[in-house]
Design a protein around this motif. Structure first.
Motif, mmCIF file in Angstrom:
data_model
loop_
_atom_site.group_PDB
_atom_site.id
_atom_site.type_symbol
_atom_site.label_atom_id
_atom_site.label_comp_id
_atom_site.label_asym_id
_atom_site.label_seq_id
_atom_site.Cartn_x
_atom_site.Cartn_y
_atom_site.Cartn_z
ATOM 1 N N THR A 38 0.827 -1.204 0.000
ATOM 2 C CA THR A 38 0.000 0.000 0.000
ATOM 3 C C THR A 38 0.863 1.256 0.000
ATOM 4 O OG1 THR A 38 -1.733 -1.181 1.229
ATOM 5 C CG2 THR A 38 -1.857 1.229 1.194
ATOM 6 N N TYR A 40 1.012 5.243 0.823
ATOM 7 C CA TYR A 40 0.354 6.240 1.668
ATOM 8 C C TYR A 40 0.842 7.623 1.266
ATOM 9 C CZ TYR A 40 -1.313 2.434 4.574
ATOM 10 O OH TYR A 40 -1.940 1.300 5.018
ATOM 11 N N TYR A 42 0.955 11.411 2.360
ATOM 12 C CA TYR A 42 0.825 12.329 3.489
ATOM 13 C C TYR A 42 0.829 13.757 2.940
ATOM 14 C CZ TYR A 42 2.028 8.157 6.152
ATOM 15 O OH TYR A 42 2.031 6.899 6.679
ATOM 16 N N ILE A 61 -4.065 11.745 5.329
ATOM 17 C CA ILE A 61 -3.346 10.575 4.841
ATOM 18 C C ILE A 61 -4.278 9.827 3.902
ATOM 19 C CG2 ILE A 61 -2.139 8.449 5.425
ATOM 20 C CD1 ILE A 61 -2.754 10.877 8.214
ATOM 21 N N TRP A 62 -3.849 9.708 2.638
ATOM 22 C CA TRP A 62 -4.590 8.969 1.623
ATOM 23 C C TRP A 62 -3.840 7.680 1.316
ATOM 24 C CZ3 TRP A 62 -9.056 11.058 -0.813
ATOM 25 C CH2 TRP A 62 -9.366 12.367 -0.435
ATOM 26 N N SER A 63 -4.549 6.638 0.928
ATOM 27 C CA SER A 63 -3.895 5.359 0.635
ATOM 28 C C SER A 63 -4.391 4.774 -0.673
ATOM 29 C CB SER A 63 -4.129 4.359 1.768
ATOM 30 O OG SER A 63 -5.500 3.999 1.843
ATOM 31 N N SER A 64 -3.520 3.972 -1.299
ATOM 32 C CA SER A 64 -3.862 3.331 -2.571
ATOM 33 C C SER A 64 -3.035 2.067 -2.736
ATOM 34 C CB SER A 64 -3.585 4.284 -3.738
ATOM 35 O OG SER A 64 -3.813 3.633 -4.982
ATOM 36 N N LYS A 65 -3.639 1.048 -3.325
ATOM 37 C CA LYS A 65 -2.913 -0.178 -3.653
ATOM 38 C C LYS A 65 -2.499 -0.227 -5.116
ATOM 39 C CE LYS A 65 -4.919 -3.089 -0.028
ATOM 40 N NZ LYS A 65 -3.633 -3.297 0.669
ATOM 41 N N TRP A 70 -7.551 6.318 -4.779
ATOM 42 C CA TRP A 70 -7.060 6.772 -3.487
ATOM 43 C C TRP A 70 -8.222 6.951 -2.513
ATOM 44 C CZ3 TRP A 70 -1.869 7.361 -2.463
ATOM 45 C CH2 TRP A 70 -1.012 7.290 -3.571
ATOM 46 N N SER A 73 -7.659 7.861 4.426
ATOM 47 C CA SER A 73 -7.495 6.838 5.457
ATOM 48 C C SER A 73 -7.260 7.398 6.846
ATOM 49 C CB SER A 73 -6.320 5.917 5.087
ATOM 50 O OG SER A 73 -6.571 5.248 3.874
ATOM 51 N N ALA A 122 -1.726 5.296 9.103
ATOM 52 C CA ALA A 122 -2.685 6.396 8.969
ATOM 53 C C ALA A 122 -3.236 6.862 10.310
ATOM 54 C CB ALA A 122 -3.831 5.987 8.040
#
Length: 227
Positions: A38, A40, A42, A61-65, A70, A73, A122
């Motif tokens: 993942t 992240y 910031y 804090i955004w997350s993506s795989k 996005w 998170s 996160a």
């Protein structure tokens, strides 16, 4: 509207690939870290993206795989830090993992750099110091815009400042300095303000034997984190 036929490898329902990543969200000064599978992101969060000023109430804090989709998170508010109250000056940030924990370094406006810690990338976050890590007056430049360099053995450095950049090695606890910050010497400086001037938001990374110090779309190289 009738369904669109497949064209090449993509259909009309495929996710959009391109810029901006998060349209209309006011995401500024992003820093990406990858933990496991993942990514992240910031970032500061400008609550009024169309404004010419800064109205930044929190950090996100955004997350993506897949680096395409996005999700928001986590959020850090200044009330959760040593600052203890609301602010519109939640400026640039960076984060890193060590000791089984995640450390988020943040600018409290142009004057101070703080740090919070969490068991998760996160958050939720807690302030371990109750005061700035680097305070106004510690160096003769603005104590803001932290970036973190981490070596393979875990040794970590914080670089920060505006026009004059400073660097300090962090202790293994990641919440204290192992040395007094020292000014980075840069030969042949170029930047958006012309020759002899850099900018803000420095970032330091390593590839092979060289260290790369970047600010905006400019960079310098050296064989040591200190130049």
């Amino acid at each position: 509207m009738p369904a669109m036929a497949r064209s090449g490898l993509h259909t009309a329902c495929d996710p959009v690939r391109g810029n901006p990543l998060l349209p209309g969200q006011g995401v500024c000064d992003p820093q990406v870290r990858v933990y496991g599978d993942t990514a992240y992101l910031y970032a500061t969060h400008d609550a009024r993206p169309a404004s010419t000023g800064f109205t930044m109430h929190d950090w996100q804090i955004w997350s993506s795989k897949d680096l395409v989709d996005w999700q928001l998170s986590g959020t850090l508010r200044p009330e959760q830090t040593y600052f203890g109250k609301a602010s519109t000056q939640c400026w640039a940030t960076d984060a890193i993992h060590r000791n089984g924990l995640y450390y988020l370094y943040f600018s409290m406006g142009p004057k101070n750099i703080g740090v919070v810690v969490s068991e998760y990338p996160a958050g939720p976050w807690r302030d371990p110091l109750g005061k700035p890590l680097i305070a106004e007056g510690d160096v003769p430049t603005a104590s803001r815009d932290p970036g973190i360099l981490q070596e393979p053995d875990g040794t970590s450095y914080i670089v920060f400042g505006t026009f004059d950049f400073y660097i300090a090695r962090l202790n293994p606890d990641m919440i204290s300095l192992a040395e007094a910050p020292r000014r980075l010497q840069i030969d042949g400086i170029q930047g958006p303000y012309g020759a002899g001037k850099t900018d803000d938001k420095p970032f330091l990374h390593r590839r092979g034997r060289y260290y790369y110090l970047s600010w905006g779309s400019y960079y310098a190289i050296g064989e040591s984190p200190y130049g």
